[in-house]
Design a protein around this motif. Structure first.
Motif, mmCIF file in Angstrom:
data_model
loop_
_atom_site.group_PDB
_atom_site.id
_atom_site.type_symbol
_atom_site.label_atom_id
_atom_site.label_comp_id
_atom_site.label_asym_id
_atom_site.label_seq_id
_atom_site.Cartn_x
_atom_site.Cartn_y
_atom_site.Cartn_z
ATOM 1 N N ALA A 149 -6.147 10.407 3.397
ATOM 2 C CA ALA A 149 -7.392 9.656 3.202
ATOM 3 C C ALA A 149 -7.126 8.271 2.641
ATOM 4 C CB ALA A 149 -8.326 10.438 2.275
ATOM 5 N N ALA A 150 -6.284 8.180 1.626
ATOM 6 C CA ALA A 150 -5.990 6.874 1.035
ATOM 7 C C ALA A 150 -5.306 5.957 2.038
ATOM 8 C CB ALA A 150 -5.125 7.048 -0.217
ATOM 9 N N SER A 151 -4.435 6.512 2.878
ATOM 10 C CA SER A 151 -3.747 5.674 3.871
ATOM 11 C C SER A 151 -4.737 5.086 4.869
ATOM 12 C CB SER A 151 -2.661 6.476 4.596
ATOM 13 O OG SER A 151 -3.198 7.391 5.532
ATOM 14 N N LEU A 152 -5.770 5.829 5.201
ATOM 15 C CA LEU A 152 -6.775 5.331 6.138
ATOM 16 C C LEU A 152 -7.545 4.147 5.545
ATOM 17 C CD1 LEU A 152 -8.040 8.778 7.420
ATOM 18 C CD2 LEU A 152 -6.883 7.050 8.820
ATOM 19 N N VAL A 153 -7.870 4.234 4.263
ATOM 20 C CA VAL A 153 -8.566 3.119 3.611
ATOM 21 C C VAL A 153 -7.656 1.905 3.532
ATOM 22 C CG1 VAL A 153 -9.498 2.295 1.407
ATOM 23 C CG2 VAL A 153 -10.228 4.498 2.332
ATOM 24 N N ILE A 154 -6.402 2.111 3.161
ATOM 25 C CA ILE A 154 -5.465 0.986 3.033
ATOM 26 C C ILE A 154 -5.247 0.318 4.392
ATOM 27 C CG2 ILE A 154 -3.092 0.363 2.436
ATOM 28 C CD1 ILE A 154 -3.231 2.771 0.399
ATOM 29 N N ALA A 155 -5.094 1.114 5.446
ATOM 30 C CA ALA A 155 -4.949 0.553 6.788
ATOM 31 C C ALA A 155 -6.243 -0.135 7.223
ATOM 32 C CB ALA A 155 -4.580 1.656 7.777
ATOM 33 N N GLY A 156 -7.395 0.440 6.866
ATOM 34 C CA GLY A 156 -8.674 -0.183 7.203
ATOM 35 C C GLY A 156 -8.857 -1.524 6.519
ATOM 36 N N GLN A 189 -5.752 1.283 -6.721
ATOM 37 C CA GLN A 189 -4.551 1.517 -7.520
ATOM 38 C C GLN A 189 -3.306 1.067 -6.771
ATOM 39 O OE1 GLN A 189 -4.083 3.168 -10.883
ATOM 40 N NE2 GLN A 189 -2.397 1.797 -10.348
ATOM 41 N N ASN A 190 -3.262 1.353 -5.493
ATOM 42 C CA ASN A 190 -2.114 0.960 -4.684
ATOM 43 C C ASN A 190 -1.963 -0.558 -4.645
ATOM 44 O OD1 ASN A 190 -0.017 1.729 -2.512
ATOM 45 N ND2 ASN A 190 -1.329 0.259 -1.437
ATOM 46 N N GLU A 191 -3.070 -1.273 -4.571
ATOM 47 C CA GLU A 191 -2.993 -2.735 -4.575
ATOM 48 C C GLU A 191 -2.481 -3.249 -5.918
ATOM 49 O OE1 GLU A 191 -6.738 -4.354 -3.351
ATOM 50 O OE2 GLU A 191 -6.547 -3.605 -1.298
ATOM 51 N N ARG A 192 -2.888 -2.609 -7.001
ATOM 52 C CA ARG A 192 -2.365 -3.013 -8.313
ATOM 53 C C ARG A 192 -0.868 -2.750 -8.402
ATOM 54 N NH1 ARG A 192 -7.392 -0.606 -9.961
ATOM 55 N NH2 ARG A 192 -6.355 1.341 -10.552
ATOM 56 N N ASP A 193 -0.425 -1.623 -7.866
ATOM 57 C CA ASP A 193 0.999 -1.294 -7.909
ATOM 58 C C ASP A 193 1.802 -2.242 -7.020
ATOM 59 O OD1 ASP A 193 0.392 0.778 -9.615
ATOM 60 O OD2 ASP A 193 0.503 2.341 -8.081
ATOM 61 N N HIS A 194 1.245 -2.588 -5.863
ATOM 62 C CA HIS A 194 1.913 -3.557 -4.990
ATOM 63 C C HIS A 194 2.064 -4.897 -5.700
ATOM 64 C CE1 HIS A 194 1.709 -6.750 -1.770
ATOM 65 N NE2 HIS A 194 2.777 -6.078 -1.405
ATOM 66 N N GLN A 195 1.014 -5.322 -6.408
ATOM 67 C CA GLN A 195 1.086 -6.576 -7.154
ATOM 68 C C GLN A 195 2.129 -6.487 -8.262
ATOM 69 O OE1 GLN A 195 -0.238 -9.444 -6.408
ATOM 70 N NE2 GLN A 195 0.707 -10.412 -8.208
ATOM 71 N N GLU A 241 5.920 -6.459 1.796
ATOM 72 C CA GLU A 241 5.244 -7.102 2.918
ATOM 73 C C GLU A 241 3.729 -6.961 2.885
ATOM 74 O OE1 GLU A 241 6.992 -5.777 6.553
ATOM 75 O OE2 GLU A 241 9.016 -6.414 5.973
ATOM 76 N N SER A 242 3.221 -5.832 2.434
ATOM 77 C CA SER A 242 1.777 -5.609 2.393
ATOM 78 C C SER A 242 1.492 -4.379 1.545
ATOM 79 C CB SER A 242 1.226 -5.395 3.810
ATOM 80 O OG SER A 242 1.670 -4.144 4.321
ATOM 81 N N PRO A 243 0.249 -4.205 1.078
ATOM 82 C CA PRO A 243 -0.092 -2.974 0.351
ATOM 83 C C PRO A 243 0.166 -1.714 1.166
ATOM 84 C CG PRO A 243 -1.752 -4.643 -0.065
ATOM 85 C CD PRO A 243 -0.849 -5.201 1.003
ATOM 86 N N PHE A 244 -0.030 -1.780 2.499
ATOM 87 C CA PHE A 244 0.207 -0.587 3.313
ATOM 88 C C PHE A 244 1.696 -0.270 3.395
ATOM 89 C CE2 PHE A 244 0.183 1.595 7.642
ATOM 90 C CZ PHE A 244 -0.198 2.814 7.100
ATOM 91 N N ARG A 245 2.532 -1.294 3.562
ATOM 92 C CA ARG A 245 3.972 -1.063 3.573
ATOM 93 C C ARG A 245 4.437 -0.542 2.206
ATOM 94 N NH1 ARG A 245 7.232 -1.510 8.238
ATOM 95 N NH2 ARG A 245 8.702 -3.023 7.398
ATOM 96 N N PHE A 246 3.843 -1.060 1.148
ATOM 97 C CA PHE A 246 4.165 -0.555 -0.183
ATOM 98 C C PHE A 246 3.812 0.926 -0.279
ATOM 99 C CE2 PHE A 246 3.023 0.612 -4.483
ATOM 100 C CZ PHE A 246 4.097 0.131 -5.225
ATOM 101 N N TYR A 247 2.623 1.291 0.198
ATOM 102 C CA TYR A 247 2.143 2.673 0.134
ATOM 103 C C TYR A 247 3.111 3.622 0.825
ATOM 104 C CZ TYR A 247 -1.266 6.522 0.511
ATOM 105 O OH TYR A 247 -1.917 7.733 0.435
ATOM 106 N N ARG A 248 3.654 3.183 1.949
ATOM 107 C CA ARG A 248 4.581 4.033 2.693
ATOM 108 C C ARG A 248 5.841 4.332 1.883
ATOM 109 N NH1 ARG A 248 5.569 1.467 8.459
ATOM 110 N NH2 ARG A 248 6.957 3.282 8.579
ATOM 111 N N GLY A 249 6.221 3.443 0.994
ATOM 112 C CA GLY A 249 7.401 3.659 0.173
ATOM 113 C C GLY A 249 7.104 4.207 -1.208
ATOM 114 N N ALA A 250 5.832 4.487 -1.471
ATOM 115 C CA ALA A 250 5.419 4.843 -2.837
ATOM 116 C C ALA A 250 4.978 6.295 -2.961
ATOM 117 C CB ALA A 250 4.297 3.912 -3.287
#
Length: 466
Positions: free
Chosen positions: A137-144, A444-450, A66-75
């Motif tokens: 910290a990374a979650s704050l940037v991704i949410a931002g 990196q998270n955006e690359r992994d989401h892609q 659904e989004s890079p942030f949703r991906f991050y939560r599962g990663a």
């Protein structure tokens, strides 16, 4: 016999922490680059999926898409492997293991106070204190980024969280040990402290969130999830989120699984305090259903169990969730607990200011003959979660400060708060470094989401929304 505790004195612990700056300069925490032999992120997710309920795995992928942030939560497993390649001081604490910003929420204490604390401990293990801070910290940037904040604003939010963590640890370093243990963030105190920072809209939203959290209890869950038809009290089907056991496994298999779950509730009571065990014994099991939870946990075996006390106005809903090995386990010392449910419960009790009175663990053997570990807690007990997608920069900055302070308290309970505080110091070198790290890891998270988007497009994995 000496009356002085053995081990280094506070002055020596502070000196040792400060000396670590020479070995691992605080500026080095800005570093992140994917390792040359970095594992395929999709493969790491697939390894987890192989242990989960097969028909729910496509739903997990759909939620992560659904989004890079949703991906991050599962990663969390992906980031755990990446964090293992980053600089660390060697100072350890009990880690949450998945300290992203949505795992900080409103919770009830047994005394019925509304607190702000960490919530999810599926991945908890002792490890380098830096890993939890970097995950936050990374979650704050991704949410931002999801909210459209520019880099300068995102940097300010991360630096605020890290400064709060650093300053609170310095405060805890000077406190008596018992005072650290008793520290907690009572939301009435938080609301009073935040009043001059928040706009009238912000104050209204905070009050509304607190009121909503207080309403989310067993009675509210009962009204939402359960149907009463005469003498019959059963979970209402809402697939795939809620599937009653009688729908999921009709016939003999369902009867066998029902007996497994009844046995689980009976035997897990041994892990409770004696008075809490006596309280549980006042209830009887009425029904059970499989439940889908979260993003990263989708596919784990999770059951909700309905119990009644004196009548249908006296419900208790428990959640029995499968506990697998922590994603940190491959990168840290082995857990001292053979039962993964006990690992989760022990970590939660150590890090939280106060925990659910029904929190416990057990191992159960299913009708398929396989043993699995579970931890049990109330399904809902005054829980509230922040809506980060509607936060303005100022609101997210204040929320980040509260998360940083909460993480500092959790780490101060289990780690060497004096050494960590001395290492961090009074300056903002660590804060600035983490702001850089978080941006790099968000990339990196955006690359992994892609990569997941492409894997679904190529048919490598299947995603089916639920």
């Amino acid at each position: 016999m000496s009356a002085v505790p053995e081990g280094p004195c506070p002055r020596e612990r502070a000196a040792a922490g400060k000396a670590l700056r020479r070995e691992v300069p605080r500026s080095r925490h800005a570093e992140y680059a994917p390792a040359a032999d970095r594992a395929d992120p999709i493969e790491l997710i697939e390894v987890q999926s192989a242990l989960r309920v097969p028909e729910l795995v496509p739903l997990r992928y759909a939620r992560m898409l659904e989004s890079p942030f949703r991906f991050y939560r599962g990663a969390a497993a992906i980031m755990a492997a990446d964090l293992a390649t980053t600089p660390a001081t060697g100072l350890t604490t009990q880690l949450c293991g998945d300290a992203h910003l949505l795992n900080f929420r409103l919770l009830a204490s047994p005394e019925r106070h509304l607190l702000f604390d960490l919530n999810d401990f599926d991945e908890t293990l002792p490890g380098p204190w830096e890993w939890d801070v970097k995950r936050l910290a990374a979650s704050l940037v991704i949410a931002g980024r999801e909210n459209g904040f520019d880099e300068a604003v995102r940097s300010g939010i991360v630096r605020t969280a890290c400064a709060s963590y650093r300053e609170q640890l310095r405060r805890y370093a000077g406190m008596r040990t018992l005072d650290v243990w008793y520290a907690r963030a009572d939301m009435e105190d938080v609301r009073a402290a935040e009043a001059h920072w928040l706009s009238s809209i912000g104050r209204g939203r905070l009050a509304g969130l607190m009121d909503k959290a207080r309403s989310r209890d067993s009675l509210q869950a009962f009204r939402k999830l359960v149907r009463v038809d005469g003498d019959r009290v059963r979970f209402a089907a809402d697939p795939p989120v809620i599937v009653p056991l009688t729908d999921l496994l009709p016939g003999v298999e369902g009867d066998e699984m029902a007996e497994v779950l009844r046995g689980l509730i009976r035997s897990y009571a041994r892990s409770l305090r004696s008075d809490h065990r006596h309280l549980l014994e006042q209830y009887r099991v009425v029904d059970m259903a499989r439940k889908v939870v979260g993003v990263g946990s989708v596919g784990t075996r999770c059951w909700v169990v309905l119990l009644l006390g004196k009548d249908t106005d006296d419900p208790l809903l428990l959640q029995a969730k499968e506990a697998d090995e922590s994603v940190l386990a491959a990168h840290t010392a082995p857990s001292r607990y053979a039962n993964q449910g006990e690992r989760v419960v022990a970590g939660q009790r150590l890090m939280q200011a106060t925990s659910d009175i029904f929190l416990g663990w057990e191992r159960a053997t299913g009708f398929d003959g396989r043993q699995r570990d579970f931890y049990v807690r109330q399904l809902r007990d005054w829980k509230g979660i922040a809506e980060t997608r509607i936060m303005v920069p100022r609101g997210m900055r204040r929320f980040a400060a509260l998360c940083g302070a909460t993480l500092a308290r959790a780490h101060a309970r289990s780690g060497d708060r004096i050494a960590i505080a001395a290492y961090l110091g009074q300056g903002d070198a660590f804060d600035r470094a983490l702001a850089q790290f978080a941006e790099r890891y968000a990339d990196q998270n955006e690359r992994d989401h892609q990569a997941l988007v492409e894997a679904v497009g190529a048919g490598r994995v299947t995603a089916v929304p639920g």
